[in-house]
Design a protein around this motif. Structure first.
Motif, PDB file in Angstrom:
ATOM      1  N   GLY A  99       0.824  -1.205   0.000  1.00 22.10           N
ATOM      2  CA  GLY A  99       0.000   0.000   0.000  1.00 22.10           C
ATOM      3  C   GLY A  99       0.855   1.250   0.000  1.00 22.10           C
ATOM      4  N   GLN A 100       1.946   1.218   0.815  1.00 22.52           N
ATOM      5  CA  GLN A 100       2.858   2.350   0.822  1.00 22.52           C
ATOM      6  C   GLN A 100       3.519   2.545  -0.559  1.00 22.52           C
ATOM      7  N   VAL A 101       3.901   1.418  -1.171  1.00 24.21           N
ATOM      8  CA  VAL A 101       4.509   1.496  -2.515  1.00 24.21           C
ATOM      9  C   VAL A 101       3.544   2.132  -3.505  1.00 24.21           C
ATOM     10  N   SER A 102       2.277   1.719  -3.477  1.00 27.48           N
ATOM     11  CA  SER A 102       1.278   2.276  -4.397  1.00 27.48           C
ATOM     12  C   SER A 102       1.106   3.768  -4.181  1.00 27.48           C
ATOM     13  N   THR A 103       1.065   4.176  -2.905  1.00 32.50           N
ATOM     14  CA  THR A 103       0.911   5.602  -2.613  1.00 32.50           C
ATOM     15  C   THR A 103       2.110   6.393  -3.114  1.00 32.50           C
ATOM     16  N   THR A 104       3.311   5.848  -2.876  1.00 34.65           N
ATOM     17  CA  THR A 104       4.524   6.545  -3.319  1.00 34.65           C
ATOM     18  C   THR A 104       4.550   6.680  -4.854  1.00 34.65           C
ATOM     19  N   VAL A 105       4.207   5.617  -5.535  1.00 34.49           N
ATOM     20  CA  VAL A 105       4.193   5.668  -7.018  1.00 34.49           C
ATOM     21  C   VAL A 105       3.180   6.706  -7.506  1.00 34.49           C
TER      22      VAL A 105
END
Length: 545
Positions: A99-105
């Motif tokens: 989820g953090q990766v998706s938000t960062t992207v």
């Protein structure tokens, strides 16, 4: 029983429009110039517009593509740092990290169309987080793109797609790369970018270009029309002035304005008109002097000719009292005096035509009877030459308003010419008529003429064979006077001839004076052009004269 009605084919509006366009194209230089200018301008604007549209679209797409590839690379690097630095070891913790990766992207790229999918072909893992995929990318990631990402680790691949949104589908691209998730294996990262704004910008530019191109073409058309009218108007003036000059208005001139080429053209034209007018005036004066000379000489010769004729008649009456040579001399003097008198009368008649002082004395006349009278009067002369005269009159028995003296002279001249050149063969005089005209033709089967000779047969004093002497006393003006007599009636006198097969002269006269158009009731070329006589079959070759 049912009868079929034939279908009536309606006229084609397209064919009529094409016919009118073709006629306008042939007749109007202004229309051709404007049409060609508009066509070439439209073609040039179209080619330039297509080139510019293709160039701008390609440049705009390339710029957008470079931007999104850079953003995708940055997003991939940021996502991989997050995954590498995490110490999560179970599914729940790894799902949180995803989820953090998706938000960062999403923050790095500005796009919410993100998909994180576990690469196929790996061993199952209970710790592997579930796949993430935005609705906008549903059905847009192709197997080909996934295969490229799977086969080439640490590389980016992109593909043009259509991204669905609330307003429909917009053009865009999907960029794919791979991520390594500790404890879960390899995942694929796909980021979708919407190019709808760039497409709208390109559409706006195209619409603006179309409007500008249309305005440019209309402006060019208006300028071309004005320039062409400015250039064509002097040409029209030249054409109109030339027509008036050809019609006999020798005093017409073109206006000369300025010092350009058109002014030089007007000056040259006016100079030509001045020279032509002076030359025509000179020729007219010479013609008047010639006509006056012929008329004056003819009148002056009448008195001495009358005296010579009286003296010659006295001698001719006493010719039996003279010795043999003297008697023959008196007979020759009498014959040549008569010929001289006929020549003088013809000269006076032709001078009246030249002076335009001929007046017709028309009366209702039966041309069949008129032709019969001429044939009867020339019967003895034809017998002396061995020619049989025949009258064929299927029509022409109704009266026509003509001058009988002049028409009789025409028939007499044509018949005399046929007797002289008929080589002793039969001569056929035909008379026929229709609703508008009456016609007389004289055909002989004698020497005939070539086309060049037939074109000159009505010239004054012309002979096809200069070495051939006249044997029946002609003056050389008979056919010329006959042509003038026919024209004075508003009629026609024409000729057909073929060497070795004889000649046909055809006279066509209107039945009433003033008819604008007449249809000849008799054909000019005979149905049997190679016949040796009216009752003889056609010959295979040209018969020797």
């Amino acid at each position: 029983m049912t009868a079929s009605v034939p279908a009536v084919r309606p006229g084609s509006p397209w064919r009529e429009a094409r016919r009118r366009f073709s006629a306008l194209w042939r007749r109007s230089l202004q229309f051709r110039t404007v049409a060609i200018t508009i066509g070439l301008s439209t073609l040039a604007v179209l080619v330039i517009g297509l080139y510019m549209t293709f160039t701008v679209a390609s440049s705009l797409f390339q710029t957008q593509l470079e931007r999104v590839l850079g953003a995708s690379n940055s997003a991939t690097v940021a996502a991989q740092k997050i995954l590498t630095s995490t110490d999560a070891s179970d599914r729940a913790a790894l799902q949180t990290v995803m989820g953090q990766v998706s938000t960062t992207v999403q923050q790095v790229t500005g796009s919410s169309a993100i998909a994180i999918l576990r690469a196929p072909g790996q061993p199952p893992s209970s710790d592997a987080p579930l796949d993430l995929q935005a609705r906008a990318l549903a059905g847009t990631i192709t197997p080909e793109l996934r295969a490229s990402v799977q086969d080439n680790p640490n590389l980016q691949f992109w593909q043009s797609v259509e991204l669905a949104d609330l307003d429909g589908a917009d053009p865009g691209v999907v960029v794919g790369s791979d991520l390594e998730v500790p404890g879960a294996g390899t995942y694929e990262l796909y980021i979708g970018y919407n190019f709808g704004d760039a497409q709208a910008t390109l559409a706006f530019m195209q619409a603006t270009g179309v409007i500008g191109a249309t305005a440019l073409i209309l402006l060019l058309s208006a300028i071309t029309l004005l320039l062409v009218r400015w250039i064509i108007e002097p040409i029209r003036t030249v054409a109109a002035t030339s027509r008036r000059l050809a019609a006999g208005d020798l005093g017409v001139r073109m206006p000369e304005q300025g010092e350009d080429e058109l002014s030089a053209l007007a000056g040259s034209f006016n100079g030509m008109a001045d020279s032509l007018q002076a030359r025509i005036r000179e020729l007219a004066e010479l013609s008047v002097m010639q006509q006056r000379f012929v008329s004056d000489v003819s009148h002056e010769l009448r008195t001495p000719l009358t005296t010579i004729r009286l003296a010659g008649d006295v001698l001719y009456g006493q010719r039996d009292e003279f010795a043999g040579p003297t008697g023959r001399t008196v007979e020759l003097l009498h014959t040549q005096t008569e010929r001289f008198e006929l020549l003088l009368a013809d000269l006076l008649e032709i001078s009246r035509y030249d002076a335009g002082s001929v007046e017709l004395s028309t009366e209702p006349t039966n041309l069949v009877h008129l032709a019969g009278d001429v044939i009867e009067a020339m019967h003895d002369l034809a017998n002396e030459r061995g020619s049989e005269l025949r009258l064929v009159a299927p029509g022409g028995h109704l009266d026509a308003e003509v001058d009988p003296r002049r028409v009789k002279r025409i028939i007499r001249n044509l018949l005399g010419n046929a007797i002289e050149h008929g080589e002793g063969r039969p001569i056929v005089v035909a008379v026929d008529s229709n609703a508008s005209s009456v016609g007389v033709s004289v055909r002989d089967y004698g020497l005939g003429m070539t086309e060049e000779e037939a074109a000159r047969v009505f010239d004054r004093f012309w002979r096809a064979d200069p070495s051939r002497t006249r044997t029946i006393g002609g003056t050389g003006l008979g056919l010329a006077i006959s042509l003038e007599d026919a024209a004075a009636h508003g009629g026609l006198l024409d000729v057909w001839s073929r060497p070795g097969h004889g000649t046909v002269f055809r006279l066509t006269l209107p039945r009433t004076a003033g008819l604008a158009a007449i249809e000849p009731p008799l054909g000019l070329e005979p149905d049997d052009p190679e016949a040796a006589g009216p009752d003889a079959p056609a010959t295979e070759g040209v018969r020797d004269a």
